[in-house]
Scaffold this active site. Sequence first.
Site, PDB file in Angstrom:
ATOM      1  N   PHE A 150       0.807  -1.223   0.000  1.00  0.00           N
ATOM      2  CA  PHE A 150       0.000   0.000   0.000  1.00  0.00           C
ATOM      3  C   PHE A 150       0.831   1.260   0.000  1.00  0.00           C
ATOM      4  O   PHE A 150       0.366   2.320  -0.426  1.00  0.00           O
ATOM      5  CB  PHE A 150      -0.941   0.016   1.215  1.00  0.00           C
ATOM      6  CG  PHE A 150      -0.243   0.232   2.536  1.00  0.00           C
ATOM      7  CD1 PHE A 150       0.122   1.501   2.978  1.00  0.00           C
ATOM      8  CD2 PHE A 150       0.061  -0.839   3.371  1.00  0.00           C
ATOM      9  CE1 PHE A 150       0.765   1.704   4.188  1.00  0.00           C
ATOM     10  CE2 PHE A 150       0.701  -0.649   4.586  1.00  0.00           C
ATOM     11  CZ  PHE A 150       1.059   0.620   4.993  1.00  0.00           C
ATOM     12  N   SER A 227       5.808  -6.877   4.377  1.00  0.00           N
ATOM     13  CA  SER A 227       6.429  -7.198   5.660  1.00  0.00           C
ATOM     14  C   SER A 227       7.276  -8.455   5.533  1.00  0.00           C
ATOM     15  O   SER A 227       7.064  -9.293   4.647  1.00  0.00           O
ATOM     16  CB  SER A 227       5.357  -7.401   6.728  1.00  0.00           C
ATOM     17  OG  SER A 227       4.613  -8.578   6.452  1.00  0.00           O
ATOM     18  N   CYS A 282       9.734   1.736   3.516  1.00  0.00           N
ATOM     19  CA  CYS A 282      10.699   0.710   3.920  1.00  0.00           C
ATOM     20  C   CYS A 282      12.104   1.277   4.008  1.00  0.00           C
ATOM     21  O   CYS A 282      12.985   0.658   4.616  1.00  0.00           O
ATOM     22  CB  CYS A 282      10.664  -0.470   2.952  1.00  0.00           C
ATOM     23  SG  CYS A 282      11.312  -0.099   1.315  1.00  0.00           S
ATOM     24  N   GLU A 384      10.064  -3.287  13.317  1.00  0.00           N
ATOM     25  CA  GLU A 384       9.672  -2.205  12.415  1.00  0.00           C
ATOM     26  C   GLU A 384       8.333  -1.620  12.862  1.00  0.00           C
ATOM     27  O   GLU A 384       7.341  -2.345  12.983  1.00  0.00           O
ATOM     28  CB  GLU A 384       9.564  -2.717  10.984  1.00  0.00           C
ATOM     29  CG  GLU A 384       9.262  -1.619   9.982  1.00  0.00           C
ATOM     30  CD  GLU A 384       9.234  -2.127   8.550  1.00  0.00           C
ATOM     31  OE1 GLU A 384       9.696  -1.392   7.654  1.00  0.00           O
ATOM     32  OE2 GLU A 384       8.748  -3.255   8.322  1.00  0.00           O
TER      33      GLU A 384
END
Length: 499
Positions: A150, A227, A282, A384
């Site tokens: 996304f 992920s 990221c 994260e």
Amino acid sequence: MVRELTHFIGGQHVPGTSGNFGDVFDPNLGQVQARVPLASKAEVEAVIADAEAAQPVWAAFNPQKRARVLMKFLTLVQDEMDSLAALLSSEHGKTIADAKGDIQRGLEVIEFATGIPHLLKGEYTEGAGTGIDVYSMRQPLGVVAGITPFNFPAMIPLWKAGPALATGNAFVLKPSERDPSVPLRLAELFLEAGLPPGVFNVVNGGKEAVDTLLRDPRIKAVGFVGSTPIAQYIYETATANGKRAQCFGGAKNHAIVMPDADLDDVADQLIGAGYGSAGERCMAISVAVPVGEETADRLVAKLTERVHKLNVGRSDDPGADYGPLVGRDGVDRVNNYVQIGVDEGAELVVDGRGLVVDGAEDGYFVGATLFDKVTPQMRIYREEIFGPVLSVVRAEDYEEGLRLANEHEYGNGVAIFTRDGDTARDFAARVQVGMVGINVPIPVPIAYYTFGGWKRSGFGDLNQHGPDSIRFYTKTKTVTQRWPAGLKESNAFVIPTMD
């Protein structure tokens, strides 16, 4: 009014038939703005069949003709930059300026892929043996798939599709169901640019759609960004089913700040790298590692001053530094991590929880959060967060800072800020991370280099864009040819040599 979205199959919009739908929210207001169909196994199989039928037609285009289609696509997207950015912003929540950057970085890979006539050239050896020539060629795999996240609804699909299409493959895109409208519009523009129907398809869906792509033997390769747990699952499932896979996961990107660095510049860079796009990148810097107590004290003071000046607002507000997170679950996740950091003993310098934006009280907003005196044992360091949270981990010396980056389970990106060339050179050589910045906080390589992390940030041997992408989406065929004229002797029972 809630919009009804579709799939894009065979060059046309196709309504979903599974009966399952997902909600697409306006993150500024916290309201449903569209419904997206979630494809069943049968629907995905039909998409794959359509792509398989269309692929030979596209593969028969010579490389230069395929490049011309991509060039036309570039022009069409650039002409629609404003409307595409507004659409992207409305579903994701990043600012208009950031949305344009999302699209532009995707277009840069399309620009790289227009060089496909050169990139596909093989090797040739004349006279490898008496009357024998050897040459190689790169050919498309067939039908390939991209499963994209996304946080970059234009860039990552284009990173995957550009090289895949340029090399003659048909492409099935499974975008995030959170913000699928831009991928659907890109599919229309590919068709308008001259791509044959069925060569670029968009199928929306959840786990059932993903698993179908991973297990169907007609899909020859899968690219993924998301992920780490899902990246590992997709990599293992795809490879177990005989597919190529490049899967990129989570990150915890460090910025080592040496005492000789320009701390005003560093602070400015870290604010953008840590809080831009609400930290939903990221490659975001989420850990600052100042070397020495004096460096740390000065840096934290400068960061604190700048954090308090950040303007968080609606994504369509030109004065906003960043907008909302993509969903309510993201807000809850970030708030939970902030509390975990407090409970574990980190010093909460700036608390971004509870931010309310006037006129958008139900939006998914989180203010910028700054922690100091974080230790490597804390969860906010190890995991994260994917939100606007920056942690400061103090290092006594350069070696400790380097060790922090090297020992973390993620190895996506890293940066060092210094004026000393010897230190920078040593750091670049020794750090165990895939992408390194020297006085550059977000070291995303340009399109003709390759993008990819190490350790648990990346699974697979070949990375995104650059030369690796051409290798990933093609198979090499090597031809050894002999023309008998002039040959006096032959022994078919002996392994041929090149004497």
